[in-house]
Design a protein around this motif. Structure first.
Motif, PDB file in Angstrom:
ATOM      1  N   PRO A  99       0.795  -1.224   0.000  1.00  0.00           N
ATOM      2  CA  PRO A  99       0.000   0.000   0.000  1.00  0.00           C
ATOM      3  C   PRO A  99       0.826   1.273   0.000  1.00  0.00           C
ATOM      4  O   PRO A  99       0.504   2.222   0.686  1.00  0.00           O
ATOM      5  CB  PRO A  99      -0.823  -0.133   1.289  1.00  0.00           C
ATOM      6  CG  PRO A  99       0.030  -0.926   2.192  1.00  0.00           C
ATOM      7  CD  PRO A  99       0.773  -1.895   1.305  1.00  0.00           C
ATOM      8  N   ASN A 101       2.005   4.661  -1.819  1.00  0.00           N
ATOM      9  CA  ASN A 101       1.459   5.558  -2.831  1.00  0.00           C
ATOM     10  C   ASN A 101       2.530   6.575  -3.155  1.00  0.00           C
ATOM     11  O   ASN A 101       2.950   7.338  -2.298  1.00  0.00           O
ATOM     12  CB  ASN A 101       0.199   6.257  -2.304  1.00  0.00           C
ATOM     13  CG  ASN A 101      -0.495   7.076  -3.380  1.00  0.00           C
ATOM     14  OD1 ASN A 101       0.133   7.522  -4.338  1.00  0.00           O
ATOM     15  ND2 ASN A 101      -1.786   7.276  -3.214  1.00  0.00           N
ATOM     16  N   ASP A 188      -3.928   1.809   5.644  1.00  0.00           N
ATOM     17  CA  ASP A 188      -5.254   1.590   5.066  1.00  0.00           C
ATOM     18  C   ASP A 188      -6.337   2.387   5.779  1.00  0.00           C
ATOM     19  O   ASP A 188      -7.521   2.164   5.528  1.00  0.00           O
ATOM     20  CB  ASP A 188      -5.613   0.100   5.124  1.00  0.00           C
ATOM     21  CG  ASP A 188      -4.996  -0.666   3.970  1.00  0.00           C
ATOM     22  OD1 ASP A 188      -4.636  -0.024   2.973  1.00  0.00           O
ATOM     23  OD2 ASP A 188      -4.863  -1.891   4.073  1.00  0.00           O
ATOM     24  N   ASN A 190      -7.408   5.416   5.528  1.00  0.00           N
ATOM     25  CA  ASN A 190      -8.254   6.201   4.636  1.00  0.00           C
ATOM     26  C   ASN A 190      -8.395   5.542   3.270  1.00  0.00           C
ATOM     27  O   ASN A 190      -8.565   6.227   2.259  1.00  0.00           O
ATOM     28  CB  ASN A 190      -7.678   7.614   4.480  1.00  0.00           C
ATOM     29  CG  ASN A 190      -7.669   8.374   5.793  1.00  0.00           C
ATOM     30  OD1 ASN A 190      -8.631   8.315   6.557  1.00  0.00           O
ATOM     31  ND2 ASN A 190      -6.581   9.065   6.073  1.00  0.00           N
ATOM     32  N   LYS A 191      -8.315   4.226   3.253  1.00  0.00           N
ATOM     33  CA  LYS A 191      -8.438   3.489   2.005  1.00  0.00           C
ATOM     34  C   LYS A 191      -9.349   2.287   2.197  1.00  0.00           C
ATOM     35  O   LYS A 191      -9.554   1.817   3.314  1.00  0.00           O
ATOM     36  CB  LYS A 191      -7.066   3.017   1.508  1.00  0.00           C
ATOM     37  CG  LYS A 191      -6.116   4.141   1.127  1.00  0.00           C
ATOM     38  CD  LYS A 191      -4.789   3.591   0.643  1.00  0.00           C
ATOM     39  CE  LYS A 191      -3.833   4.716   0.270  1.00  0.00           C
ATOM     40  NZ  LYS A 191      -2.518   4.192  -0.176  1.00  0.00           N
ATOM     41  N   THR A 192      -9.871   1.814   1.089  1.00  0.00           N
ATOM     42  CA  THR A 192     -10.652   0.585   1.086  1.00  0.00           C
ATOM     43  C   THR A 192      -9.811  -0.496   0.422  1.00  0.00           C
ATOM     44  O   THR A 192      -9.518  -0.417  -0.773  1.00  0.00           O
ATOM     45  CB  THR A 192     -11.973   0.773   0.321  1.00  0.00           C
ATOM     46  OG1 THR A 192     -12.737   1.811   0.944  1.00  0.00           O
ATOM     47  CG2 THR A 192     -12.778  -0.510   0.328  1.00  0.00           C
ATOM     48  N   SER A 210      -5.708  -3.875  -4.585  1.00  0.00           N
ATOM     49  CA  SER A 210      -5.585  -2.418  -4.596  1.00  0.00           C
ATOM     50  C   SER A 210      -6.028  -1.870  -3.254  1.00  0.00           C
ATOM     51  O   SER A 210      -6.622  -2.567  -2.437  1.00  0.00           O
ATOM     52  CB  SER A 210      -6.435  -1.802  -5.721  1.00  0.00           C
ATOM     53  OG  SER A 210      -7.815  -2.037  -5.481  1.00  0.00           O
ATOM     54  N   GLY A 211      -5.717  -0.594  -3.060  1.00  0.00           N
ATOM     55  CA  GLY A 211      -6.197   0.144  -1.902  1.00  0.00           C
ATOM     56  C   GLY A 211      -6.654   1.508  -2.367  1.00  0.00           C
ATOM     57  O   GLY A 211      -5.848   2.416  -2.530  1.00  0.00           O
ATOM     58  N   GLN A 212      -7.928   1.642  -2.635  1.00  0.00           N
ATOM     59  CA  GLN A 212      -8.444   2.878  -3.199  1.00  0.00           C
ATOM     60  C   GLN A 212      -9.036   3.762  -2.124  1.00  0.00           C
ATOM     61  O   GLN A 212      -9.398   3.302  -1.040  1.00  0.00           O
ATOM     62  CB  GLN A 212      -9.489   2.574  -4.273  1.00  0.00           C
ATOM     63  CG  GLN A 212     -10.559   1.591  -3.853  1.00  0.00           C
ATOM     64  CD  GLN A 212     -11.458   1.208  -5.001  1.00  0.00           C
ATOM     65  OE1 GLN A 212     -12.253   2.013  -5.459  1.00  0.00           O
ATOM     66  NE2 GLN A 212     -11.326  -0.025  -5.472  1.00  0.00           N
ATOM     67  N   GLY A 213      -9.115   5.056  -2.431  1.00  0.00           N
ATOM     68  CA  GLY A 213      -9.647   6.004  -1.473  1.00  0.00           C
ATOM     69  C   GLY A 213     -11.094   5.718  -1.119  1.00  0.00           C
ATOM     70  O   GLY A 213     -11.848   5.140  -1.913  1.00  0.00           O
ATOM     71  N   GLY A 276     -16.032   1.448   2.702  1.00  0.00           N
ATOM     72  CA  GLY A 276     -15.293   2.575   3.254  1.00  0.00           C
ATOM     73  C   GLY A 276     -15.950   3.164   4.481  1.00  0.00           C
ATOM     74  O   GLY A 276     -15.272   3.580   5.424  1.00  0.00           O
TER      75      GLY A 276
END
Length: 488
Positions: A99, A101, A188, A190-192, A210-213, A276
């Protein structure tokens, strides 16, 4: 000096002189020793090396296998600069599932390079981790040995991490694992996190995709009453007293939902937004070409509170048949049967505490046993947007940020939800760069929504058109004919 026989036997009792004493006959032991030596040579046995004795007898060891979620947390933890600096053999990866970025201020790439990649840089993110072999580092004053091992044969490829320390007290190793899990959770925050089942020849395991917002619920345009009902149902299910109520009555603590409706109406978007909101991980499973044993292993390894997402179950080949169909290929692999799926999600081995969400475009194609009450506790129907929903899509795209509606514009109290207070975002008074007032933007939204026939275009189709005219609401209204022209 010469010793006489009298002096050498002076201290012996009578009849026990050296000449009279008989030595043991070692010839009787020689054949077994030779046979054992020959057997050891035949079997290729070698005495253990001092290094092996050190690891097995004088050090504590914890093994972490790649099939467990703690593997990626530990790998991420070891990728920190203070560990990599003490390692002379490192593995460089791009597009890693870790994770990191590259656009975040504390990214690993900035630690390594000392600079921040430019915003226009198209290079993938870079991650350095200890490579295969042995690596020494110091943690809280203790010397730790990390051994990364990768095994590969004709059938399987696997990885494992071994943490070792001197002594039989391995508490320091447990501290490292605990710190790795905490740090992974912080990344994680602030990520899903999204996981997919990844096959590795013989084995299959959950792998982070993945780790998306976190997606706001206000960005999912759907019926507010349905959204409110769904959110409150999940919130009630996740309460501790709900689990206790199920346990006391011997009822399986599971929850199932079916999202049905045309493509592009927000089924997957709602799932991501809910994950989320409640800090849940999503595990996506494709049922095609998966064996029953693999499915059981995946289901049983799910954490207690998570979302298991089965997308487009109507398009997967097992939902209309109760017998395992033969595979016509040259392999002996057999596809999963419907009964095997039902036992996995609702049988004895099914995990407790998970939330099952199935999405389908054609509910009528599903076997009734798959969606019966008890397996599916709530069905949510998604439709193409009406006038109000199209207007909300327009305002969502061209508002700088969603704000609360005025009291006279709010929905009735029955449509409000404590978890989603911004179901209908309205634009700010002015949009920078466009010089459009709120009243003018509202008028443009009304004109745009009135140009569409209700419930004929999907949310995804309308959003795709609006993104082509991002930041230009007047242009989007004036060129609306080009969207209809695509249908011709």
């Amino acid at each position: 000096m010469v010793y006489s026989e009298t002096n050498s036997t002076a201290g012996l009792p009578p009849g026990n002189s050296l000449a009279e004493m008989s030595l043991p006959d070692l010839s009787s032991y020689l054949p077994p020793i030779v046979m054992l030596g020959a057997l050891a040579a035949y079997l290729g046995w070698k005495p253990p090396k001092p290094r092996t004795i050190l690891k097995n007898w004088l050090m504590s060891r914890i093994e972490v296998r790649w099939t467990d979620n703690i593997f990626e947390a530990l790998e991420d933890f070891l990728a920190q600069e203070w560990v990599c600096k003490m390692s002379t053999h490192r593995l460089a990866t791009t597009g890693s599932r870790l994770p990191w970025n590259k656009n975040e201020p504390n990214s690993h790439e900035e630690h390594v390079m000392g600079t921040t990649p430019p915003r226009t840089c198209s290079l993938p993110s870079l991650t350095l981790t200890p490579a295969n072999g042995n690596h020494w580092f110091i943690y809280e004053g203790r010397l730790i040995l990390l051994e990364r091992e990768e095994r590969e044969d004709a059938w399987e490829r696997s990885q494992s991490l071994h943490l070792m320390c001197f002594g039989w007290d391995g508490s320091i190793l447990r501290k490292i694992l605990h710190a790795a899990r905490l740090r992974h959770a912080e990344l994680d925050e602030n990520k899903t996190a999204v996981y997919r089942a990844q096959s590795n020849n013989k084995s299959i395991a959950w792998t982070r995709a993945s780790g998306q917002g976190i997606r706001e619920l206000s960005t999912v345009i759907m019926d507010p009453d349905l959204q409110k009902k769904f959110i409150e149902d999940i919130d009630g299910y996740l309460q501790p007293e709900t689990r206790r109520w199920h346990t006391e009555r011997g009822i399986p603590y599971r929850r199932g939902y079916l999202f049905e409706g045309p493509p592009g109406t927000g089924k997957t978007s709602l799932c991501i937004a809910v994950a989320g909101l409640f800090k849940l991980k999503i595990y996506i499973l494709n049922l095609n070409n998966i064996a029953e044993d693999d499915l059981n292993n995946l289901i049983s390894s799910l954490p207690q509170q998570c979302i298991l997402l089965l997308e487009d179950v109507d398009s997967q080949k097992i939902t209309n048949s109760r017998t395992t169909e033969p595979d016509n290929s040259f392999t002996t692999f057999q596809r999963l049967s419907l009964s095997g799926l039902l036992n996995a999600i609702d049988g004895v081995i099914a995990s407790e505490g998970r939330i099952l969400i199935m999405t389908t475009n054609h509910k009528d194609k599903l076997d009734p046993a798959l969606i019966r009450p008890g397996r599916v506790d709530m069905t949510i129907s998604f439709e193409y947007p009406d006038f109000d929903s199209i207007k909300r899509l327009f305002l969502l795209m061209y508002a700088e940020y969603p704000v609360e509606e005025k009291k006279e514009q709010q929905q009735p109290a029955s449509s409000q939800c404590q978890f989603c207070p911004r179901l209908q975002p309205s634009p700010p008074a002015n949009i920078p760069g466009n010089n459009i007032s709120q009243d003018e933007l509202q008028a443009l939204a009304n004109t745009f929504a009135a140009s569409f026939p209700e419930k004929e275009y999907s949310q995804a189709r309308i959003l795709g058109y609006l993104k082509k005219h991002s930041g230009k609401p007047k242009r989007a209204v004036n060129l609306i004919a080009e969207l209809f022209g695509e249908e011709e």
